[in-house]
Design a protein around this motif. Structure first.
Motif, PDB file in Angstrom:
ATOM      1  N   UNK A 137       0.862  -1.192   0.000  1.00  0.00           N
ATOM      2  CA  UNK A 137       0.000   0.000   0.000  1.00  0.00           C
ATOM      3  C   UNK A 137       0.888   1.227   0.000  1.00  0.00           C
ATOM      4  N   UNK A 138       0.896   1.955  -1.110  1.00  0.00           N
ATOM      5  CA  UNK A 138       1.710   3.155  -1.239  1.00  0.00           C
ATOM      6  C   UNK A 138       1.247   3.949  -2.440  1.00  0.00           C
ATOM      7  N   UNK A 139       1.345   5.272  -2.345  1.00  0.00           N
ATOM      8  CA  UNK A 139       1.062   6.166  -3.470  1.00  0.00           C
ATOM      9  C   UNK A 139      -0.322   5.915  -4.078  1.00  0.00           C
ATOM     10  N   UNK A 140      -1.292   5.636  -3.227  1.00  0.00           N
ATOM     11  CA  UNK A 140      -2.656   5.446  -3.693  1.00  0.00           C
ATOM     12  C   UNK A 140      -2.939   4.096  -4.315  1.00  0.00           C
ATOM     13  N   UNK A 141      -2.004   3.161  -4.208  1.00  0.00           N
ATOM     14  CA  UNK A 141      -2.175   1.823  -4.762  1.00  0.00           C
ATOM     15  C   UNK A 141      -2.203   0.813  -3.621  1.00  0.00           C
ATOM     16  N   UNK A 142      -3.241  -0.008  -3.600  1.00  0.00           N
ATOM     17  CA  UNK A 142      -3.319  -1.086  -2.618  1.00  0.00           C
ATOM     18  C   UNK A 142      -3.365  -2.419  -3.353  1.00  0.00           C
ATOM     19  N   UNK A 143      -2.493  -3.332  -2.943  1.00  0.00           N
ATOM     20  CA  UNK A 143      -2.460  -4.665  -3.542  1.00  0.00           C
ATOM     21  C   UNK A 143      -2.752  -5.682  -2.452  1.00  0.00           C
ATOM     22  N   UNK A 144      -3.750  -6.526  -2.700  1.00  0.00           N
ATOM     23  CA  UNK A 144      -4.191  -7.520  -1.729  1.00  0.00           C
ATOM     24  C   UNK A 144      -4.007  -8.917  -2.310  1.00  0.00           C
ATOM     25  N   UNK A 145      -3.868  -9.879  -1.416  1.00  0.00           N
ATOM     26  CA  UNK A 145      -3.680 -11.271  -1.822  1.00  0.00           C
ATOM     27  C   UNK A 145      -4.772 -12.139  -1.220  1.00  0.00           C
ATOM     28  N   UNK A 146      -5.087 -13.209  -1.918  1.00  0.00           N
ATOM     29  CA  UNK A 146      -5.971 -14.254  -1.397  1.00  0.00           C
ATOM     30  C   UNK A 146      -5.330 -15.593  -1.714  1.00  0.00           C
ATOM     31  N   UNK A 153       0.955 -26.958  -4.758  1.00  0.00           N
ATOM     32  CA  UNK A 153       1.837 -25.810  -4.586  1.00  0.00           C
ATOM     33  C   UNK A 153       1.107 -24.620  -3.966  1.00  0.00           C
ATOM     34  N   UNK A 154       1.716 -23.929  -2.978  1.00  0.00           N
ATOM     35  CA  UNK A 154       1.120 -22.690  -2.456  1.00  0.00           C
ATOM     36  C   UNK A 154       0.955 -21.677  -3.585  1.00  0.00           C
ATOM     37  N   UNK A 155      -0.206 -21.041  -3.642  1.00  0.00           N
ATOM     38  CA  UNK A 155      -0.480 -20.107  -4.725  1.00  0.00           C
ATOM     39  C   UNK A 155      -1.373 -18.986  -4.216  1.00  0.00           C
ATOM     40  N   UNK A 156      -1.198 -17.797  -4.780  1.00  0.00           N
ATOM     41  CA  UNK A 156      -1.979 -16.631  -4.385  1.00  0.00           C
ATOM     42  C   UNK A 156      -2.575 -15.957  -5.612  1.00  0.00           C
ATOM     43  N   UNK A 157      -3.719 -15.328  -5.401  1.00  0.00           N
ATOM     44  CA  UNK A 157      -4.293 -14.407  -6.379  1.00  0.00           C
ATOM     45  C   UNK A 157      -4.081 -12.995  -5.839  1.00  0.00           C
ATOM     46  N   UNK A 158      -4.005 -12.008  -6.746  1.00  0.00           N
ATOM     47  CA  UNK A 158      -3.752 -10.636  -6.323  1.00  0.00           C
ATOM     48  C   UNK A 158      -4.798  -9.679  -6.885  1.00  0.00           C
ATOM     49  N   UNK A 159      -5.078  -8.652  -6.093  1.00  0.00           N
ATOM     50  CA  UNK A 159      -5.998  -7.587  -6.508  1.00  0.00           C
ATOM     51  C   UNK A 159      -5.286  -6.247  -6.373  1.00  0.00           C
ATOM     52  N   UNK A 160      -5.383  -5.417  -7.410  1.00  0.00           N
ATOM     53  CA  UNK A 160      -4.805  -4.078  -7.394  1.00  0.00           C
ATOM     54  C   UNK A 160      -5.952  -3.069  -7.413  1.00  0.00           C
ATOM     55  N   UNK A 161      -5.980  -2.178  -6.421  1.00  0.00           N
ATOM     56  CA  UNK A 161      -6.984  -1.103  -6.346  1.00  0.00           C
ATOM     57  C   UNK A 161      -6.273   0.237  -6.417  1.00  0.00           C
ATOM     58  N   UNK A 162      -6.754   1.116  -7.303  1.00  0.00           N
ATOM     59  CA  UNK A 162      -6.189   2.462  -7.419  1.00  0.00           C
ATOM     60  C   UNK A 162      -7.165   3.348  -8.163  1.00  0.00           C
ATOM     61  N   UNK A 163      -7.293   4.590  -7.723  1.00  0.00           N
ATOM     62  CA  UNK A 163      -8.118   5.594  -8.422  1.00  0.00           C
ATOM     63  C   UNK A 163      -9.540   5.105  -8.681  1.00  0.00           C
ATOM     64  N   UNK A 164     -10.081   4.320  -7.773  1.00  0.00           N
ATOM     65  CA  UNK A 164     -11.440   3.838  -7.921  1.00  0.00           C
ATOM     66  C   UNK A 164     -11.588   2.649  -8.846  1.00  0.00           C
ATOM     67  N   UNK A 165     -10.505   2.182  -9.448  1.00  0.00           N
ATOM     68  CA  UNK A 165     -10.549   1.012 -10.316  1.00  0.00           C
ATOM     69  C   UNK A 165      -9.925  -0.184  -9.624  1.00  0.00           C
TER      70      UNK A 165
END
Length: 277
Positions: A137-146, A153-165
């Motif tokens: 989380x920096x400069x208006x960008x938040x990245x989350x994992x699930x 194998x361990x695996x993650x999905x990612x979500x990027x939120x910024x500027x309402x998108x």
């Protein structure tokens, strides 16, 4: 905020028509790469982006089609004059993998550092992801994992939120509730997709037994039809079918399979495609 498909095929084998799995989310000129299959550096510049704008790299899991160029991507950005740290995220043993990469490439690195470049080790800033939640989380960008479902194998999905998108990239996963929740209300969901009816037809030359392959896909991957179900349950606006197996299947066939369960916008991914968020 823009999504760029860098590579849209699934699996480790290079293909003449589609590059290895990789995506980029570009926010205010900063590039956040999610998965970095073979050739991702070339795909970035082919898309008209600059390697020096690389801000972070997120690896969903450590299968070679998703991490083959992890070290090389940051290394090449450094040779292109990137001096600031690049945040690198992924499951363990990410830190030891980066250390080993630096050791493996010491001859090239020491030569280029001798020409006056800053230490490459300082450009890598690794973060091991061990569970769900916010990873950046920096400069208006938040990245989350699930946590995704991709045994063994361990695996993650990612979500990027910024500027309402918002953009979600599934990585490799079977259909699972965790990815549905991560994708809830997202603008764009980039989800892996395969066609169960076409595995044998297009993978006859594989050195893996087809029945064993079918079992693995059923347990660890998502059909195009189930990708549609995930998109519908999550209420996303646009579903992008990606990591396509087999890659030779037509766009129309993939879209038709997903449309059985999702009535929103469906895009079948192509290399260097740009999708506004």
């Amino acid at each position: 905020m823009e999504l760029v498909i860098l590579g849209s095929a699934g699996g480790p084998q290079p293909h003449p028509g589609k590059a290895a799995p990789a995506t980029a989310v570009v926010v205010d000129g900063d590039i956040h790469v999610i998965d970095c299959g073979n050739g991702v550096g070339r795909q970035i510049v082919s898309a008209g982006l600059e390697l020096t704008d690389l801000r972070s790299v997120l690896v969903t899991h450590h299968h070679v089609d998703h991490n083959a160029d992890l070290g090389a991507l940051v290394h090449l950005a450094w040779t292109a004059a990137r001096c600031e740290p690049v945040d690198v995220y992924g499951p363990a043993p990410l830190e030891s993998m980066i250390k080993q990469y630096l050791e493996l490439n010491e001859p090239d690195i020491s030569h280029r550092e001798g020409l006056g470049r800053p230490a490459l080790a300082g450009v890598f800033r690794p973060h091991e992801v061990s569970g769900p939640g916010t990873v950046h989380e920096a400069d208006g960008v938040r990245i989350s994992a699930a946590v995704a479902t991709h045994p063994p194998m361990p695996s993650f999905s990612y979500r990027v939120d910024a500027h309402g998108g918002s953009v979600v990239v599934s990585g490799d996963t079977a259909r699972c509730d965790e990815v549905v929740e991560l994708s809830r209300g997202a603008g764009v969901l980039v989800h892996e997709a395969y066609s169960p009816d076409h595995l044998a037809e297009f993978m006859a030359g594989s050195n893996t037994r087809i029945e064993r392959l079918r079992q693995h896909f059923a347990q660890a991957h998502t059909s195009a039809e189930d990708a549609g179900r995930v998109a519908a349950e999550a209420g996303v606006r646009t579903l992008v079918l990606w990591h396509l197996i087999p890659w030779q299947l037509s766009d129309e066939e993939y879209a038709a399979q997903a449309a059985r369960t999702f009535d929103g916008e469906i895009v079948v991914a192509h290399d260097l495609q740009r999708i506004p968020v």
